[in-house]
Design a protein around this motif. Structure first.
Motif: not given
Length: 298
Positions: A30, A34, A45, A47, A51, A58, A69
């Protein structure tokens, strides 16, 4: 183009690690995913399955990298299971996304879907909804739209290869039979072109319903091979049917011009599922970012 607008640019984690085929990018963490999104110049981003579901964890990880998100996929089964099963899962999904600050929820009906079947020929076995299933679909989506509205959110319907809403005709019917106040559209260039649709026709016809955009390119030689060899959707992905904008057959300049002229506001999400062993995710993210900057000014 897009100067001073409310358009934001995200990239989906599916280029790093695949939810439907976890063996693709299984070794990618993860944190790597990212970090490389931020390094490539994206601000958002969707999900993925790696994640953290704890929103505080998060938020911290994304905040360190300047990411938000944009949304996340939700599989609905309103044509094949009791509504209660879908709504219960949807409320949990909605609340997670709301906590993360998302404004839209990506919904795709998976009743009778073949997109996750490794050996099922994609074009020969495409599901077609019965009249009863259409009725259930519209009713179910209206219900989900109402639930989304409780949090000030919208559902954006994702037309998708291997499902009952794939073609122009099916998208047209869905838009005609659903309430615009309850159901919006996710516009995905790659799925339309792979299906053989006129992506610009769909864009202009349904522009006022589009509240989320997936930027996905197509390697047409692979798409043609999939039809000829009767491959499945997952086999097509592994063979590289999809790629990032600027690496396939789609000229996104016309897409950007139309969306800009219509005053589109929301996210553009680069979503190009590939095998990361064949298509280095960071390399392709950088390629997409440069192409989008050159064609749209974003």
């Amino acid at each position: 183009m897009f100067q001073g607008t409310d358009v934001k640019l995200a990239i989906a984690p599916i280029g790093w690690t695949n939810d439907d085929m976890p063996e693709l990018g299984g070794e990618v963490t993860f944190e790597q995913c990212v970090s490389e999104m931020a390094l490539a110049g994206f601000s958002g981003s969707e999900v993925g399955n790696k994640y953290p579901r704890n929103t505080e964890v998060l938020k911290k990880a994304l905040g360190l990298r300047g990411l938000e998100i944009a949304s996340a996929w939700f599989s609905a089964f309103v044509t094949s299971k009791p509504f209660e099963e879908t709504t219960k899962a949807f409320i949990e999904h909605r609340d997670f996304l709301h906590e993360m600050g998302a404004k839209v929820i990506v919904v795709s009906e998976q009743g009778n879907s073949i997109q996750g079947q490794m050996e099922t020929a994609l074009f020969d076995n495409k599901p077609v909804f019965s009249e009863e299933e259409w009725k259930l679909l519209v009713e179910g989506l209206h219900l989900l739209g109402d639930l989304a509205a409780e949090k000030g959110m919208k559902i954006v319907y994702h037309h998708h290869m291997g499902t009952g809403i794939q073609t122009t005709e099916e998208i047209d019917r869905l838009m005609a039979e659903t309430n615009p106040e309850k159901v919006s559209l996710l516009y995905d260039t790659g799925h339309l072109v792979f299906s053989g649709e006129d992506h610009l026709h769909v864009l202009t016809k349904h522009m006022n319903r589009i509240h989320h955009v997936h930027l996905k390119d197509v390697r047409m030689e692979v798409a043609n091979k999939v039809r000829e060899e009767k491959s499945s959707f997952l086999q097509a992905v592994k063979e590289g049917v999809f790629t990032v904008p600027g690496d396939g057959v789609i000229d996104f300049e016309h897409v950007f011009e139309a969306l800009d002229a219509a005053g589109y506001q929301g996210w553009f999400v680069v979503e190009a599922e590939q095998d990361p062993a064949k298509a280095n995710p960071l390399e392709y993210a950088l390629k997409a970012r440069a192409y989008i900057r050159g064609k749209s000014g974003l």
